[in-house]
Design a protein around this motif. Sequence first.
Motif, PDB file in Angstrom:
ATOM      1  N   ALA A 111       0.838  -1.213   0.000  1.00 50.17           N
ATOM      2  CA  ALA A 111       0.000   0.000   0.000  1.00 50.17           C
ATOM      3  C   ALA A 111       0.866   1.253   0.000  1.00 50.17           C
ATOM      4  N   GLU A 112       1.913   1.224   0.796  1.00 47.73           N
ATOM      5  CA  GLU A 112       2.812   2.385   0.841  1.00 47.73           C
ATOM      6  C   GLU A 112       3.493   2.594  -0.506  1.00 47.73           C
ATOM      7  N   GLU A 113       3.787   1.455  -1.155  1.00 45.86           N
ATOM      8  CA  GLU A 113       4.396   1.564  -2.500  1.00 45.86           C
ATOM      9  C   GLU A 113       3.411   2.187  -3.479  1.00 45.86           C
ATOM     10  N   ARG A 114       2.108   1.757  -3.350  1.00 47.60           N
ATOM     11  CA  ARG A 114       1.092   2.343  -4.239  1.00 47.60           C
ATOM     12  C   ARG A 114       0.922   3.834  -3.960  1.00 47.60           C
ATOM     13  N   VAL A 115       0.910   4.188  -2.689  1.00 43.82           N
ATOM     14  CA  VAL A 115       0.778   5.598  -2.308  1.00 43.82           C
ATOM     15  C   VAL A 115       1.957   6.404  -2.862  1.00 43.82           C
ATOM     16  N   ALA A 116       3.151   5.824  -2.755  1.00 46.23           N
ATOM     17  CA  ALA A 116       4.342   6.515  -3.249  1.00 46.23           C
ATOM     18  C   ALA A 116       4.253   6.749  -4.757  1.00 46.23           C
ATOM     19  N   LYS A 117       3.761   5.746  -5.496  1.00 46.18           N
ATOM     20  CA  LYS A 117       3.609   5.887  -6.954  1.00 46.18           C
ATOM     21  C   LYS A 117       2.601   6.974  -7.282  1.00 46.18           C
ATOM     22  N   ARG A 118       1.464   6.980  -6.536  1.00 42.14           N
ATOM     23  CA  ARG A 118       0.435   7.988  -6.804  1.00 42.14           C
ATOM     24  C   ARG A 118       0.968   9.388  -6.483  1.00 42.14           C
ATOM     25  N   GLU A 119       1.689   9.468  -5.373  1.00 48.03           N
ATOM     26  CA  GLU A 119       2.241  10.767  -5.006  1.00 48.03           C
ATOM     27  C   GLU A 119       3.241  11.260  -6.072  1.00 48.03           C
ATOM     28  N   THR A 120       4.010  10.306  -6.590  1.00 46.45           N
ATOM     29  CA  THR A 120       4.972  10.652  -7.663  1.00 46.45           C
ATOM     30  C   THR A 120       4.239  11.166  -8.895  1.00 46.45           C
ATOM     31  N   MET A 121       3.115  10.494  -9.214  1.00 49.63           N
ATOM     32  CA  MET A 121       2.320  10.886 -10.372  1.00 49.63           C
ATOM     33  C   MET A 121       1.732  12.278 -10.158  1.00 49.63           C
ATOM     34  N   LEU A 122       1.223  12.554  -8.985  1.00 51.00           N
ATOM     35  CA  LEU A 122       0.661  13.869  -8.708  1.00 51.00           C
ATOM     36  C   LEU A 122       1.740  14.945  -8.755  1.00 51.00           C
ATOM     37  N   LEU A 126       1.905  18.207 -11.166  1.00 54.25           N
ATOM     38  CA  LEU A 126       2.073  19.562 -10.645  1.00 54.25           C
ATOM     39  C   LEU A 126       3.306  20.239 -11.247  1.00 54.25           C
ATOM     40  N   ARG A 127       4.378  19.408 -11.352  1.00 47.44           N
ATOM     41  CA  ARG A 127       5.603  19.956 -11.942  1.00 47.44           C
ATOM     42  C   ARG A 127       5.357  20.393 -13.380  1.00 47.44           C
ATOM     43  N   SER A 128       4.556  19.609 -14.132  1.00 46.00           N
ATOM     44  CA  SER A 128       4.266  19.914 -15.528  1.00 46.00           C
ATOM     45  C   SER A 128       3.446  21.201 -15.639  1.00 46.00           C
ATOM     46  N   ASP A 170      -7.790   7.055  -2.671  1.00 50.32           N
ATOM     47  CA  ASP A 170      -7.188   5.711  -2.626  1.00 50.32           C
ATOM     48  C   ASP A 170      -5.995   5.691  -1.681  1.00 50.32           C
ATOM     49  N   ASN A 171      -5.216   6.777  -1.749  1.00 53.20           N
ATOM     50  CA  ASN A 171      -4.060   6.855  -0.838  1.00 53.20           C
ATOM     51  C   ASN A 171      -4.499   6.800   0.631  1.00 53.20           C
ATOM     52  N   LEU A 172      -5.508   7.644   0.894  1.00 52.15           N
ATOM     53  CA  LEU A 172      -6.003   7.687   2.276  1.00 52.15           C
ATOM     54  C   LEU A 172      -6.602   6.343   2.704  1.00 52.15           C
ATOM     55  N   LYS A 173      -7.396   5.760   1.789  1.00 51.12           N
ATOM     56  CA  LYS A 173      -8.053   4.481   2.107  1.00 51.12           C
ATOM     57  C   LYS A 173      -7.034   3.379   2.300  1.00 51.12           C
ATOM     58  N   ASP A 174      -6.066   3.291   1.427  1.00 49.18           N
ATOM     59  CA  ASP A 174      -5.026   2.255   1.522  1.00 49.18           C
ATOM     60  C   ASP A 174      -4.300   2.355   2.855  1.00 49.18           C
ATOM     61  N   LYS A 175      -3.882   3.578   3.148  1.00 51.65           N
ATOM     62  CA  LYS A 175      -3.124   3.755   4.392  1.00 51.65           C
ATOM     63  C   LYS A 175      -3.970   3.410   5.607  1.00 51.65           C
ATOM     64  N   GLN A 176      -5.204   3.900   5.649  1.00 53.71           N
ATOM     65  CA  GLN A 176      -6.060   3.659   6.807  1.00 53.71           C
ATOM     66  C   GLN A 176      -6.389   2.172   6.970  1.00 53.71           C
ATOM     67  N   THR A 177      -6.732   1.529   5.842  1.00 52.71           N
ATOM     68  CA  THR A 177      -7.123   0.113   5.902  1.00 52.71           C
ATOM     69  C   THR A 177      -5.970  -0.765   6.359  1.00 52.71           C
TER      70      THR A 177
END
Length: 395
Positions: A111-122, A126-128, A170-177
């Motif tokens: 889950a943390e890996e998924r969150v990290a990927k999503r955060e990277t994508m966001l 933002l950078r773009s 999804d990030n919040l849900k993954d982490k909480q669950t």
Amino acid sequence: MNKKGILLAVLSSAIVWSSYPASVGYASKSLDKINQEINEIKKKKRSQQSEINKISGQINEIQKKQVNLNNELMAIDLRRNETQGRLDKLDKQIEETTAKAVQAQEQLDEAEERVAKRETMLKTRLRSMYERGNSTYLEVLLGSSDIGDFLTRLQGVQLIVESDTRILEDNLKDKQTVEAKKAEVEKHLKNYENMFAEAENLKAELDKQYKQSTVIKAELQKQEKDLHEIQAEEEEKLLAYAREEASKLAERSKLLAASSYRGGALGLPLPPGSFRFSSGFGMRTDPFTGKSAGHNGLDMAAPKGTSIFAAEDGIVIVASYVNGFGNCVMIKHNEHITTLYGHIREGGIKVSAGQAVKKGQKIAEVGSTGRSTGNHLHFTVYKDDVAVDPRPYLQ
């Protein structure tokens, strides 16, 4: 054969009396001494028996304690088995929960890996946007060339917003669950570990109790063994006293064989008031032949079953059926005096040949056996084997 001949025949087969004390005073003195010694021995026996009873009581108490202790040991064993079962079950639960904890950690890592990927994508998005001049979603819409372009841009912005929102959710849900699941697993694992520790402590305590109980049991068994040995010694002492008493009783019986009686008054052989004299000593009319004949004793009419008593101390020399007299008892009192009790009822003889009896002791019961016409006692006194009138001897 006449009655005197019958008597001589009976006496010839009876106990032979060969020795008597030198004097009445000597016999009385010796008898008093023996009785005193017997009483002392009896006192010692009672004291010894009391000691044996005391030891028996102690043995019984120890045996009761051992029974209770065995029950306690059994109860401890059952609790130990139950506790070990709990330990085995908890050990398995801890093993399973540990596996779940590892799995939960792996899921959390994913889950943390998924969150990290999503955060990277966001961050990339933002950078773009930043590189394009800090354009906002509103600027994108306002830059539309026409309504079609606006709608297209609006739909694109909505999709981007929805995607970004979903990513955040999804990030919040993954982490909480995953964190909740991991916390739950760790809580269960902690509970099981605590329960396991408690069970181990209980089992250790039960093992300690069992060991202490076995030590106490061994001590009780030793005490019981020691008491049994002491009891055996005390019982041997009691047997020694019993043998000593038997020896003294035999000595007294031997002394009694030479009765202190020396031809004085005899006691009544029947209870006073229970009889009447129906025939006296000397010549009389024979009830069977009707002829005059000699009668060598006194007839004392009494109801069947009336108790017959020894007229004086002595030794029984006959206790059986004698022709003419029926069931008969003869007692020798000394080298001169013997008494006879005739016509005793069937099964009415209460003594046996060779037995020492005391004056007034019940020896038989009135009947009508032998040459008799009714229930009565025929009582004869022999002096030097010759029948004499009993009346002067009776009180």
